[in-house]
Design an enzyme around this catalytic site. Structure first.
Site, PDB file in Angstrom:
ATOM      1  N   THR A  13       0.810  -1.221   0.000  1.00  0.00           N
ATOM      2  CA  THR A  13       0.000   0.000   0.000  1.00  0.00           C
ATOM      3  C   THR A  13       0.844   1.271   0.000  1.00  0.00           C
ATOM      4  O   THR A  13       0.327   2.345  -0.288  1.00  0.00           O
ATOM      5  CB  THR A  13      -0.921   0.065   1.238  1.00  0.00           C
ATOM      6  OG1 THR A  13      -0.094   0.014   2.398  1.00  0.00           O
ATOM      7  CG2 THR A  13      -1.894  -1.094   1.249  1.00  0.00           C
ATOM      8  N   GLY A  14       2.111   1.127   0.333  1.00  0.00           N
ATOM      9  CA  GLY A  14       2.964   2.310   0.361  1.00  0.00           C
ATOM     10  C   GLY A  14       3.246   2.837  -1.037  1.00  0.00           C
ATOM     11  O   GLY A  14       2.939   2.192  -2.044  1.00  0.00           O
ATOM     12  N   PHE A  15       3.845   4.013  -1.109  1.00  0.00           N
ATOM     13  CA  PHE A  15       4.130   4.596  -2.417  1.00  0.00           C
ATOM     14  C   PHE A  15       5.133   3.732  -3.185  1.00  0.00           C
ATOM     15  O   PHE A  15       4.974   3.496  -4.371  1.00  0.00           O
ATOM     16  CB  PHE A  15       4.703   6.008  -2.253  1.00  0.00           C
ATOM     17  CG  PHE A  15       3.706   7.027  -1.794  1.00  0.00           C
ATOM     18  CD1 PHE A  15       2.348   6.869  -2.027  1.00  0.00           C
ATOM     19  CD2 PHE A  15       4.129   8.170  -1.129  1.00  0.00           C
ATOM     20  CE1 PHE A  15       1.430   7.826  -1.618  1.00  0.00           C
ATOM     21  CE2 PHE A  15       3.219   9.138  -0.716  1.00  0.00           C
ATOM     22  CZ  PHE A  15       1.872   8.963  -0.960  1.00  0.00           C
ATOM     23  N   THR A  16       6.160   3.257  -2.504  1.00  0.00           N
ATOM     24  CA  THR A  16       7.172   2.451  -3.178  1.00  0.00           C
ATOM     25  C   THR A  16       6.596   1.102  -3.599  1.00  0.00           C
ATOM     26  O   THR A  16       6.872   0.607  -4.692  1.00  0.00           O
ATOM     27  CB  THR A  16       8.370   2.230  -2.242  1.00  0.00           C
ATOM     28  OG1 THR A  16       8.738   3.466  -1.663  1.00  0.00           O
ATOM     29  CG2 THR A  16       9.533   1.647  -3.002  1.00  0.00           C
ATOM     30  N   CYS A 148      17.268   7.277  -2.236  1.00  0.00           N
ATOM     31  CA  CYS A 148      17.046   8.197  -3.354  1.00  0.00           C
ATOM     32  C   CYS A 148      18.052   9.341  -3.365  1.00  0.00           C
ATOM     33  O   CYS A 148      18.623   9.674  -4.407  1.00  0.00           O
ATOM     34  CB  CYS A 148      15.623   8.747  -3.317  1.00  0.00           C
ATOM     35  SG  CYS A 148      15.125   9.363  -1.705  1.00  0.00           S
ATOM     36  N   ASN A 311      12.649  10.255  -7.396  1.00  0.00           N
ATOM     37  CA  ASN A 311      13.016   9.471  -6.202  1.00  0.00           C
ATOM     38  C   ASN A 311      12.275   8.145  -6.107  1.00  0.00           C
ATOM     39  O   ASN A 311      12.768   7.200  -5.502  1.00  0.00           O
ATOM     40  CB  ASN A 311      12.749  10.289  -4.929  1.00  0.00           C
ATOM     41  CG  ASN A 311      11.280  10.585  -4.732  1.00  0.00           C
ATOM     42  OD1 ASN A 311      10.643  11.132  -5.629  1.00  0.00           O
ATOM     43  ND2 ASN A 311      10.730  10.240  -3.589  1.00  0.00           N
TER      44      ASN A 311
END
Lengths: 347, 347, 347, 347
Positions: A13-16, A148, A311
């Site tokens: 669910t995280g951005f990454t 990043c 990033n």
């Protein structure tokens, strides 16, 4: 070439995690097996990531991990080291996007983070920035995708060391500007839109942890400051350095070309005309490309090296896929061919 | 106290001209006589500046200048020096917001800009950054309001020289981030919203002209790089310096307090909790306040000095009014008491 | 499938021209022959479009047009109609992205734009919104790619007419919000970053020309207002309609599913949980996807239909490629498979 | 005139609380006694509101309320009604900025919010939009400051009812765009910068609670939809209405002038040239001004009324001070004379 690997993403669910799922879904050699989330188990992936609504996949509980060829861990720092034995059982190749396996020794980790609970894995892990570690990646079982801000800074400076323009004794100041996705999908008060929009905010004035990676890989100490600015994606590093010997623009062009001429994901942007004359995050949004460039300030014996990446991509999920492609012997650009958009707003 | 001066603004349609008109309209000691514009002559001031629609004033042709007590020139570089004799005839006090009268000698001007056509005025002009030049301002006839990026940088560094923490021989890197209003009301392709939004763009990697002012007033050479970021107002300077002797946080607090304790428009922000822990442009939008602060990086023997201003205010129109207040013997904060907004978006 | 067509882009420096070049470069069935620009002739395409720096192509003078299979014209309104005979000579298929060939008759064109200089082409041209005109596209020689705000509005409303929920006699209010790329690569004062950032600006309160297309294709008149908001890409239409008969959510789900279930580029988003509950431009940035959805306001007998597209893609270049794919008998999704990003800043 | 009142703010860490403190600090007739916060008790006000660092005030515990002349309650909905008896004991005048006392009856409140625990106060409370309720405000003991989206919508429509251009039977669609400060200082996932920046998000497609206020004060039902867009401050209402009889621009100018000619905080902006031709939130950022305007769409028998306010000012804290000024018999513009900025980024 037409080989297919199964892959799962821990922390979907995280951005990454979402970026990994996007890349895996469009990758010719991967088939997604699972994406885990404890809080969103059984919800569709599109619930968290609106761009992935067409993906026919629901989050699985992290307790129900199935065996796969490649396991991508996109969890907060400290989680993977606790679960690494479990990951090892279910997957042939582990790709960790946290900081847990980036540093060489437990001592280094403890200096910058905290105690390390699985130090025996540190030696075998391979850092995933291929411009640095391409030779070590083939066949790697544990890949540690880099930070990043470390990636942007290292890529801007590396040619200067490769070409002996810098020896390592010089003063290096890296002034980095980053987007809000670095704060992750949660974020606190400082990440709320009213407080975060339009900022130039010194959020890690000194002591940013990515310093550890940069120092490990460039072999030098440097002065590192990170500012939050108003974009969502992007890490832009401006490195101010002071070579001991005079250096010409021609020397710099040679150095940067030499270091990167065979690199599929590094582009030189140094002067010229038009609107986009130096590296900018806007120009690489959504891509795995790094822009690097430079300018001279002869009066101050200074050289300014610029670099810009997304990033979430070159700085995280894209780097992880790039490293994994090499580790598995695939075409290294597979799944990473998006060219970016023009114009695009805040990256 | 209740004395009233007449004032006119040359170049009233530009951003700086508009800001001057706003400040003069709300100033207890000024009465606006004229605002000039060749292309918008006879249009209301509100046509160009929507916040000034209540101001009952139309632009005058610059050919119809009337006598006033104070003439503010908000024209592009090079215009005032051509017209300075004319300005001198119609006004007792001239306040120029361009770079024309900031430097001490024609040689310096020629080095950074171009040939100077009225060098005889350079000696008498007084630079308007009161934290530097308060003693010279009373009674000044020609006031040169300083450059925005010079102001932010100088204010961040000055206490370090005042307190002999820096001697002038050290390496100084000033990495500055600025908003789009610096490009002025016209702007070209690079200033268009699609190309300018969300950027981190090295727009003056080296050789930015404000270097000349900084070097003139701090008496040192420094490495200066300016980036465009996504805000409208603001100049934020991050200065990386390397003191020869170790310095403590206590030393720094003392130095900054010593330099600024009596300054009405400088505020110290250095650490502490909450969202706003270091200087930020967002916190001073619309005000004449400068935020300054610092952080230590002992491992690298580095000190980072931060400062943030609104480039239209402390960096331009506000600075001009502040300097003029002092020159005329008025309360120096008159007309400059707006406290800023929270939250505010892109400054 | 493996057939390859040559293609050129007239007006290659504009935003739409750049987007076409990006899509063609990544398209399996096209090979770019030329991109024209008078002012930038001989400069690389990457000079104008930083995302296309890897493209080995320089702008050609528009005077040196070579024969191609497909010619894409991305010129301002009024240019294509003047050159259509010339285009016709060099290309088998012409795809025009201006408004010149969208309307059925010269009378309509004159009502909304100006006199039409090549009315004889109006009858044969086929509008490129495949959700409306899929049947007419195969074999088309002249394709008129539709307006962005027309596309978003039509796609949101069409199911209501298909399912007879609206008859055409009802009041329809379309309140549209668009990004700054609609102003094109030039733009004037109103498009400069300081004036354009953060706006909610009624830029076409009434009389927006895309009304003509909407009325032509839906066969109804509607109330149409366009606002500029702070994003770069995106057109979001909120249509407020008042069905004569009560309608349920189930009816609406059925209607929208019926209209779009076989459409590869339309996605239904109507309620549910999480952050993204209705159509949003952010969710489709860089993609050819349209999000459509709805909500009921029973107390006011109102139905609100939402739709969101990337104006540069589904609203322009993506739509053009989609239509061309169908016209040439290619896989209609070829070259249009980018899934979009999450998170992404201002689209 | 020179009378001074003591004032306290309940809920001082929120955005509205901070705005009240800013206005009270600059107000000639108020002296701040306390600002309460449970979680930040004893921290300086500047900790939460960086623009107020010069204010020599620390948050008090809400348990230590002292007697004051005027008590401003800037707490979430439902809090004031629970504490109203306590407030009544410590203050002569109570100004509540929540929705608790805006509606006339407990039934109305229950329909839109929840059960009301202090219905006996509803009758005596006076709504604080002076353009509606100026006559009722003098001497009021309990003032209910109105909702921001209600204020923008009501101000745009009111002249049409005053001048009988609308009778109340016509269809009215209000399409509102708001900034992120409406979500408050906390905010959830949807308010985080990566998810909130660049949006056009239908966040209250139907059923927004401010409808209740609008219907109560205009006496008509309307179709109301609120979108989140990328700004921090601002509420912009576009009202699409369909007068039964034809109406001319002259009629509209007369109607709007008639309604607002004596109003210090309403400005007419309807066409004309330049960049700012209709009401925009950017033009009123930080001010208590409302911009209202209109355009005709004769073909569709439609009239579009625009209005724009700063939701934190005219939509909340500024409105509260304005109302209180009138209630206490002070100059009604006292403390509200800030003219706004040009340019300013996202408001």
């Amino acid at each position: 070439m037409s080989e297919t690997y199964t892959a799962s993403v821990i922390g979907g669910t995280g951005f990454t995690g979402g970026e990994l799922l996007r890349l895996l879904a469009g990758h010719p050699n991967f088939e997604i097996e699972q994406a885990t989330s404890r809080s969103k188990a059984n919800k569709t992936v599109g619930y968290s990531h609106p761009n992935l609504r067409e993906l026919d996949l629901r989050f699985s509980s992290p307790d129900d991990l199935e065996s796969v060829d490649v396991l991508f861990a996109a969890t907060p720092h400290g989680v993977s080291m606790e679960q690494i034995d479990e990951f090892d059982e279910v997957a042939d190749t582990i790709v960790d996007l946290s900081a847990d396996f980036r540093l060489n020794t437990a001592e280094q980790y403890e200096e910058w983070y905290d105690g390390h609970s699985a130090p025996e894995y540190l030696e075998e892990s391979v850092y995933a920035l291929p411009e640095l570690t391409r030779d070590q990646l083939p066949g790697a079982d544990l890949i540690a995708s880099g930070g990043c801000n470390a990636a942007s800074t290292i890529l801007g400076l590396k040619p200067l060391f490769d070409a002996d323009i810098l020896s390592g004794d010089e003063q290096i100041v890296a002034d980095v500007k980053v987007g809000s996705s670095e704060g992750g999908a949660g974020g606190g008060d400082a990440s709320s839109h009213p407080e975060r929009s339009g900022v130039v905010r010194p959020y890690a004035p000194t002591g940013h942890r990515h310093e550890a990676e940069i120092e490990q890989f460039l072999g030098v100490s440097l002065s590192f400051t990170v500012h939050a600015v108003d974009m969502t994606r992007g890490s832009s590093a401006t490195c101010h350095v002071f070579p001991g010997e005079p250096v010409s623009k021609g020397d710099l062009w040679s150095a940067y070309r030499e270091s990167y001429e065979d690199e599929p994901f590094v582009r030189l942007v140094a002067g010229g005309g038009g609107v986009y004359r130096y590296p900018e995050p806007k120009a690489v949004t959504g891509t795995n490309m790094a822009e690097v460039g430079f300018e001279l300030d002869p009066g101050n014996k200074r050289l300014v090296a610029f670099s810009a990446i997304d990033n979430m991509m070159k700085g995280s999920a894209g780097q992880a896929i790039h490293g994994t492609n090499i580790a598995l012997g695939l075409d290294e650009t597979a799944g990473l061919d998006f060219q970016g958009l023009h114009p695009v707003g805040a990256p």
